[in-house]
Each structure stands twice: as structure tokens, then as C-alpha cells.
Motif scaffolding. Structure first.
Motif, PDB file in Angstrom:
ATOM      1  N   SER A  63       0.927  -1.284   0.030  1.00  0.00           N
ATOM      2  CA  SER A  63      -0.055   0.084   0.012  1.00  0.00           C
ATOM      3  C   SER A  63       0.870   1.365  -0.157  1.00  0.00           C
ATOM      4  O   SER A  63       0.526   2.323   0.501  1.00  0.00           O
ATOM      5  CB  SER A  63      -1.001  -0.240   1.202  1.00  0.00           C
ATOM      6  OG  SER A  63      -1.778  -0.949   1.168  1.00  0.00           O
ATOM      7  N   LEU A  64       2.013   1.262  -0.677  1.00  0.00           N
ATOM      8  CA  LEU A  64       2.758   2.415  -0.783  1.00  0.00           C
ATOM      9  C   LEU A  64       2.799   2.692  -2.052  1.00  0.00           C
ATOM     10  O   LEU A  64       3.065   1.902  -3.243  1.00  0.00           O
ATOM     11  CB  LEU A  64       4.221   1.920  -0.218  1.00  0.00           C
ATOM     12  CG  LEU A  64       4.508   2.030   1.317  1.00  0.00           C
ATOM     13  CD1 LEU A  64       5.838   1.563   1.662  1.00  0.00           C
ATOM     14  CD2 LEU A  64       4.116   3.363   1.809  1.00  0.00           C
ATOM     15  N   ARG A  65       2.882   3.836  -2.457  1.00  0.00           N
ATOM     16  CA  ARG A  65       2.827   4.466  -3.875  1.00  0.00           C
ATOM     17  C   ARG A  65       4.170   4.838  -4.252  1.00  0.00           C
ATOM     18  O   ARG A  65       4.426   6.201  -3.567  1.00  0.00           O
ATOM     19  CB  ARG A  65       1.537   5.406  -4.179  1.00  0.00           C
ATOM     20  CG  ARG A  65       0.124   4.678  -3.678  1.00  0.00           C
ATOM     21  CD  ARG A  65      -0.849   5.655  -3.706  1.00  0.00           C
ATOM     22  NE  ARG A  65      -2.094   5.044  -3.086  1.00  0.00           N
ATOM     23  CZ  ARG A  65      -3.001   5.974  -2.771  1.00  0.00           C
ATOM     24  NH1 ARG A  65      -3.197   6.971  -3.676  1.00  0.00           N
ATOM     25  NH2 ARG A  65      -4.113   5.380  -2.332  1.00  0.00           N
ATOM     26  N   ALA A  66       4.487   4.801  -5.479  1.00  0.00           N
ATOM     27  CA  ALA A  66       5.536   5.497  -5.792  1.00  0.00           C
ATOM     28  C   ALA A  66       5.224   6.862  -6.642  1.00  0.00           C
ATOM     29  O   ALA A  66       4.182   6.954  -7.608  1.00  0.00           O
ATOM     30  CB  ALA A  66       6.635   4.784  -6.692  1.00  0.00           C
ATOM     31  N   VAL A  67       5.999   7.982  -6.353  1.00  0.00           N
ATOM     32  CA  VAL A  67       5.978   9.094  -7.303  1.00  0.00           C
ATOM     33  C   VAL A  67       7.336   9.429  -7.839  1.00  0.00           C
ATOM     34  O   VAL A  67       8.335   9.773  -7.169  1.00  0.00           O
ATOM     35  CB  VAL A  67       5.479  10.414  -6.365  1.00  0.00           C
ATOM     36  CG1 VAL A  67       5.563  11.690  -7.143  1.00  0.00           C
ATOM     37  CG2 VAL A  67       4.277  10.132  -5.789  1.00  0.00           C
ATOM     38  N   ILE A  68       7.452   9.257  -9.190  1.00  0.00           N
ATOM     39  CA  ILE A  68       8.749   9.348  -9.688  1.00  0.00           C
ATOM     40  C   ILE A  68       9.100  10.770 -10.291  1.00  0.00           C
ATOM     41  O   ILE A  68       8.331  11.386 -10.926  1.00  0.00           O
ATOM     42  CB  ILE A  68       8.756   8.432 -11.090  1.00  0.00           C
ATOM     43  CG1 ILE A  68       8.724   6.990 -10.567  1.00  0.00           C
ATOM     44  CG2 ILE A  68      10.160   8.484 -11.744  1.00  0.00           C
ATOM     45  CD1 ILE A  68       8.367   5.997 -11.663  1.00  0.00           C
ATOM     46  N   CYS A  69      10.114  11.271  -9.866  1.00  0.00           N
ATOM     47  CA  CYS A  69      10.530  12.512 -10.202  1.00  0.00           C
ATOM     48  C   CYS A  69      11.766  12.852 -10.915  1.00  0.00           C
ATOM     49  O   CYS A  69      12.980  12.569 -10.264  1.00  0.00           O
ATOM     50  CB  CYS A  69      10.562  13.545  -9.013  1.00  0.00           C
ATOM     51  SG  CYS A  69       9.308  13.524  -8.014  1.00  0.00           S
ATOM     52  N   PRO A  70      11.718  12.949 -12.282  1.00  0.00           N
ATOM     53  CA  PRO A  70      13.006  13.062 -13.111  1.00  0.00           C
ATOM     54  C   PRO A  70      13.854  14.424 -12.782  1.00  0.00           C
ATOM     55  O   PRO A  70      13.192  15.535 -12.864  1.00  0.00           O
ATOM     56  CB  PRO A  70      12.565  12.729 -14.560  1.00  0.00           C
ATOM     57  CG  PRO A  70      11.256  12.505 -14.318  1.00  0.00           C
ATOM     58  CD  PRO A  70      10.800  12.816 -13.140  1.00  0.00           C
ATOM     59  N   VAL A  71      15.092  14.309 -12.313  1.00  0.00           N
ATOM     60  CA  VAL A  71      15.610  15.572 -12.064  1.00  0.00           C
ATOM     61  C   VAL A  71      17.213  15.434 -12.362  1.00  0.00           C
ATOM     62  O   VAL A  71      17.857  14.293 -12.417  1.00  0.00           O
ATOM     63  CB  VAL A  71      15.828  16.026 -10.459  1.00  0.00           C
ATOM     64  CG1 VAL A  71      14.378  16.121  -9.985  1.00  0.00           C
ATOM     65  CG2 VAL A  71      16.434  14.565  -9.630  1.00  0.00           C
ATOM     66  N   TYR A  72      18.066  16.482 -12.815  1.00  0.00           N
ATOM     67  CA  TYR A  72      19.218  16.512 -13.125  1.00  0.00           C
ATOM     68  C   TYR A  72      20.086  16.248 -11.564  1.00  0.00           C
ATOM     69  O   TYR A  72      19.563  17.062 -10.735  1.00  0.00           O
ATOM     70  CB  TYR A  72      19.882  17.730 -13.704  1.00  0.00           C
ATOM     71  CG  TYR A  72      21.396  17.430 -14.195  1.00  0.00           C
ATOM     72  CD1 TYR A  72      21.610  16.887 -15.327  1.00  0.00           C
ATOM     73  CD2 TYR A  72      22.076  18.214 -13.521  1.00  0.00           C
ATOM     74  CE1 TYR A  72      22.901  16.617 -15.516  1.00  0.00           C
ATOM     75  CE2 TYR A  72      23.629  17.861 -13.726  1.00  0.00           C
ATOM     76  CZ  TYR A  72      24.040  17.448 -14.714  1.00  0.00           C
ATOM     77  OH  TYR A  72      25.223  17.103 -15.207  1.00  0.00           O
ATOM     78  N   PRO A  73      20.799  15.316 -11.353  1.00  0.00           N
ATOM     79  CA  PRO A  73      21.193  15.119 -10.295  1.00  0.00           C
ATOM     80  C   PRO A  73      21.913  16.524  -9.473  1.00  0.00           C
ATOM     81  O   PRO A  73      22.613  17.101 -10.169  1.00  0.00           O
ATOM     82  CB  PRO A  73      22.503  14.072 -10.446  1.00  0.00           C
ATOM     83  CG  PRO A  73      21.715  13.150 -11.693  1.00  0.00           C
ATOM     84  CD  PRO A  73      21.334  14.397 -12.475  1.00  0.00           C
ATOM     85  N   GLY A  74      21.436  16.563  -8.248  1.00  0.00           N
ATOM     86  CA  GLY A  74      22.308  17.662  -7.363  1.00  0.00           C
ATOM     87  C   GLY A  74      21.580  19.136  -7.859  1.00  0.00           C
ATOM     88  O   GLY A  74      22.151  20.056  -7.094  1.00  0.00           O
ATOM     89  N   SER A  75      20.607  19.187  -8.668  1.00  0.00           N
ATOM     90  CA  SER A  75      19.908  20.519  -9.195  1.00  0.00           C
ATOM     91  C   SER A  75      19.141  20.868  -8.348  1.00  0.00           C
ATOM     92  O   SER A  75      18.744  20.382  -7.479  1.00  0.00           O
ATOM     93  CB  SER A  75      19.323  20.075 -10.557  1.00  0.00           C
ATOM     94  OG  SER A  75      18.348  19.264 -10.467  1.00  0.00           O
ATOM     95  N   VAL A  76      18.661  22.257  -8.485  1.00  0.00           N
ATOM     96  CA  VAL A  76      17.714  22.788  -7.618  1.00  0.00           C
ATOM     97  C   VAL A  76      16.446  21.976  -7.790  1.00  0.00           C
ATOM     98  O   VAL A  76      15.661  22.151  -6.597  1.00  0.00           O
ATOM     99  CB  VAL A  76      17.603  24.312  -8.034  1.00  0.00           C
ATOM    100  CG1 VAL A  76      16.989  24.417  -9.443  1.00  0.00           C
ATOM    101  CG2 VAL A  76      16.715  25.045  -6.958  1.00  0.00           C
TER     102      VAL A  76
END
Length: 352
Positions: free
Chosen positions: A104-117
Motif C-alpha cells: 500500500s505504498l505508492r511511488a512518485v517518480i521525479c526526473p531531475v538532473y542530479p544535485g540540481s535545484v
């Protein structure tokens, strides 16, 4: 007129039966509806292991039937990943999502440039929603001397997190990584057995933890076979088609007969550099990629690649996150999982 007289059914004036609060029903009642034991209901409510998926679904159905609905708060796991263009990252995110879903856990995927703001912004925004945990999947955790704000924000709120393919030097949290030293050894051994002695490596940028480990593993593997000029055959560039093409161009000028790439994109970039010189893969130059996906069967020629063990990584993430969410102790030593060389058509016996 009293409140009870105005609202004899106890509906609070809404005309609807009030929803039972989470703790108002006895476990026995829910267990009876679901046809399971009270202990099983308790395990489902507390997201513990040891409950079959179908049984868990029965309990969830019973909870909905009595009017108890789980909110999203405290059920979201944030996954920070450097984009989904490369099949490997999409596959890992999908595998982690599948492993978390039964709990019952849901993943939210956030594509980011590593270490960016943007990484910090995602953490700040979703942290206020009440996320249960976070996964740094080849994000800022792979960069030496990266901005520590994102993981420090999580620590300040007591939100657990784990890292994949490299950890933070200032944090004692669980880390699971593919054994990049072993990946380099597998690649060098395969090419050496095919008769190659001028073997080059297209590696990721300096300061990227997996790239640095692959370089170290490559140099160790070459040195163990008496190939002492290996340092001259390492070219660092970005993990991309163009990065792989530029790096391969440099190596081809040095007379290599085989190229080990630090990603499948870099390997396909090497294909382009080789064919532009009028050479062929693998007749003239053998190529090995890294990450592996089903699509490599359809490249021309099919690309030999080192496979990262996606299922084992995802299983480790899910089990460790559940342990941390339940406030139970976890080991923080880095866990290294074994890669596998998938031999296809892009490697062959060295030309004489």
C-alpha cells in the motif's frame, strides 16, 4: 430542540452516516468481513510483510466496505531519478513501484538532473505532503561533493531514505549498488579471452561514483592481465550517444580493437563512431555496453552488455523501505549486487 432531536439518526446534520474513524471498529469485525485472522488485519494496517497479495486485497476491500479509506499521506515514496529516457531507469522505477504496491505504498517518480535545484524543490514540495520515504536512484547520491540540501531536508523531518548506486559520504543510510568493479572485470575478461589486448573504456564524468568505480575496476582487470598501458585507454565523457561517440573517436585513434562503454547509450554512440570510419562491429571493433535491456536484441548487431540486477535492486529497496517506515533498525553497510554479462553479437575474436 436538542441536537439529538434535530438529528435523530446521529448523522451530524448531513443526512449521511458518519464514517467510522480508523480505530473505532474492532479488528475482529474487519477480520470477520475479510475472512482472515485479526493478526492478518493488523499486519495489513501496519504494512508488514508476510501477507499474500490476494489476502491483503481482501482486507483492503473489507476496510473500504466499512467506510475506512486510507489517505495518501504517509503512503507516498519519492523516487529521484536522472530522467527516464534510458530504459534502465524506467525499468528500475517500474520494478520498485511493483515491489512497493502490495504494501500500500505508492511511488512518485521525479526526473531531475542530479544535485540540481529541481531535486531540492521536489523534496521540499512533497515532504510537506507527508511522504513516507525517498529513494535517490542514481541522483545526487552518485556525485562526489554534491549539494547535500535534498537529503539533509529529509533527515531534518525524520523521513527515511535509501540510495541506489552510491551513497552520501555524510549519511549513514542503506545503500544498494551494482558491483561496478565486477562489471569491469567481466567485460575485460570476456574481451581478453577473445584475444583483444588494446581494450578501451568510455567512462562517465570524473566525480561520478559509478563511473569512478568502473574505471578503477577496468584498470585493475587490465593490470591483472599484464596490460600496463590501460590508463591511456580511458576516456571520460557524458552518459549519452554523443558522449559515447566522441569518446570512441578518441579511442579509435589510439588503435583499440575493443571498447567497453559505461552505458548502453555510450555503446551505441561508439557504433556510430566506428561505422563513420568505415569499420564494422564486431569484425573490426568489439563493443560492450552497460545496463542492458530487451531492446538491445534489436540493435544491429545485437549489443553485448553488462546487466544490472534490476529485480534484486528493487526488492532490496522495497524491503528496506518497509523496515525503515516501521521504525525498525536497518544495516547501513553498502550492499553490492552481482552484475551479469549478456553476450550477444557485438563482440568477436580480435582481428589479427
Amino acid at each position: 430542540m436538542s441536537d439529538s432531536a434535530a438529528d435523530p439518526k446521529g448523522t451530524g446534520g448531513t443526512g449521511k452516516k458518519p464514517r467510522s474513524p480508523a480505530g473505532s471498529m474492532k479488528l475482529a469485525e474487519i477480520a470477520a468481513i475479510a475472512g482472515v485472522s485479526e493478526a492478518t488485519v493488523s499486519r495489513v494496517l501496519n504494512r508488514k510483510y508476510g501477507v499474500a497479495q490476494r489476502t491483503r486485497e481482501q482486507v483492503e476491500e473489507a476496510l473500504r466496505a466499512v467506510g475506512y479509506e486510507r489517505g495518501t499521506k504517509g503512503e507516498v515514496v519519492l523516487i529521484l531519478v536522472p530522467g527516464l529516457n534510458e530504459a534502465f531507469f524506467a525499468d528500475v522505477c517500474d520494478a520498485i513501484e511493483r515491489a512497493l504496491s502490495p504494501q500500500s505504498l505508492r511511488a512518485v517518480i521525479c526526473p531531475v538532473y542530479p544535485g540540481s535545484v529541481f531535486e531540492r524543490d521536489y523534496v521540499e514540495a512533497l515532504m510537506d505532503m507527508g511522504i513516507a520515504a525517498a529513494v535517490f536512484l542514481s541522483s545526487s547520491n552518485t556525485m562526489r561533493n554534491s549539494d547535500p540540501v535534498a537529503h539533509q531536508l529529509l533527515e531534518s523531518r525524520g523521513i527515511p531514505y535509501i540510495s541506489v548506486n552510491g551513497g552520501f559520504a555524510d549519511s549513514a543510510v542503506p545503500v544498494v549498488s551494482t558491483d561496478d568493479w565486477q562489471a569491469a572485470e567481466l567485460s575485460v575478461a570476456h574481451l581478453y579471452d577473445l584475444g583483444h589486448r588494446r581494450i578501451g573504456l568510455t567512462a562517465g564524468p570524473v566525480g561520478n561514483i559509478p563511473a569512478d568505480r568502473r574505471v578503477e575496476g577496468f584498470l585493475n582487470a587490465m593490470d591483472a592481465r599484464g596490460l600496463s598501458d590501460a590508463e591511456d585507454l580511458v576516456v571520460r565523457h557524458f552518459y549519452s550517444l554523443e558522449g559515447g561517440r566522441h569518446a570512441a573517436d578518441e579511442l579509435l585513434s589510439l588503435g583499440v580493437t575493443a571498447i567497453i562503454a559505461s552505458s548502453d547509450d555510450m555503446a551505441l554512440g561508439a557504433y556510430r563512431a566506428i561505422t563513420r570510419r568505415g569499420l564494422r562491429v564486431p569484425e573490426d571493433v568489439s563493443v560492450i555496453g552497460y545496463n542492458d535491456s530487451y531492446m538491445l536484441e534489436f540493435t544491429d548487431p545485437a549489443l553485448t552488455s553488462v546487466r544490472q540486477p534490476i529485480e534484486r535492486i528493487a526488492d532490496f529497496c522495497a524491503r528496506t523501505l518497509m523496515t525503515m517506515v516501521q521504525n525498525r533498525p536497518v544495516h547501513t553497510d553498502e550492499v553490492l549486487v552481482e552484475p551479469e554479462l549478456r553476450v550477444r553479437a557485438s563482440t568477436a575474436v580480435a582481428r589479427e
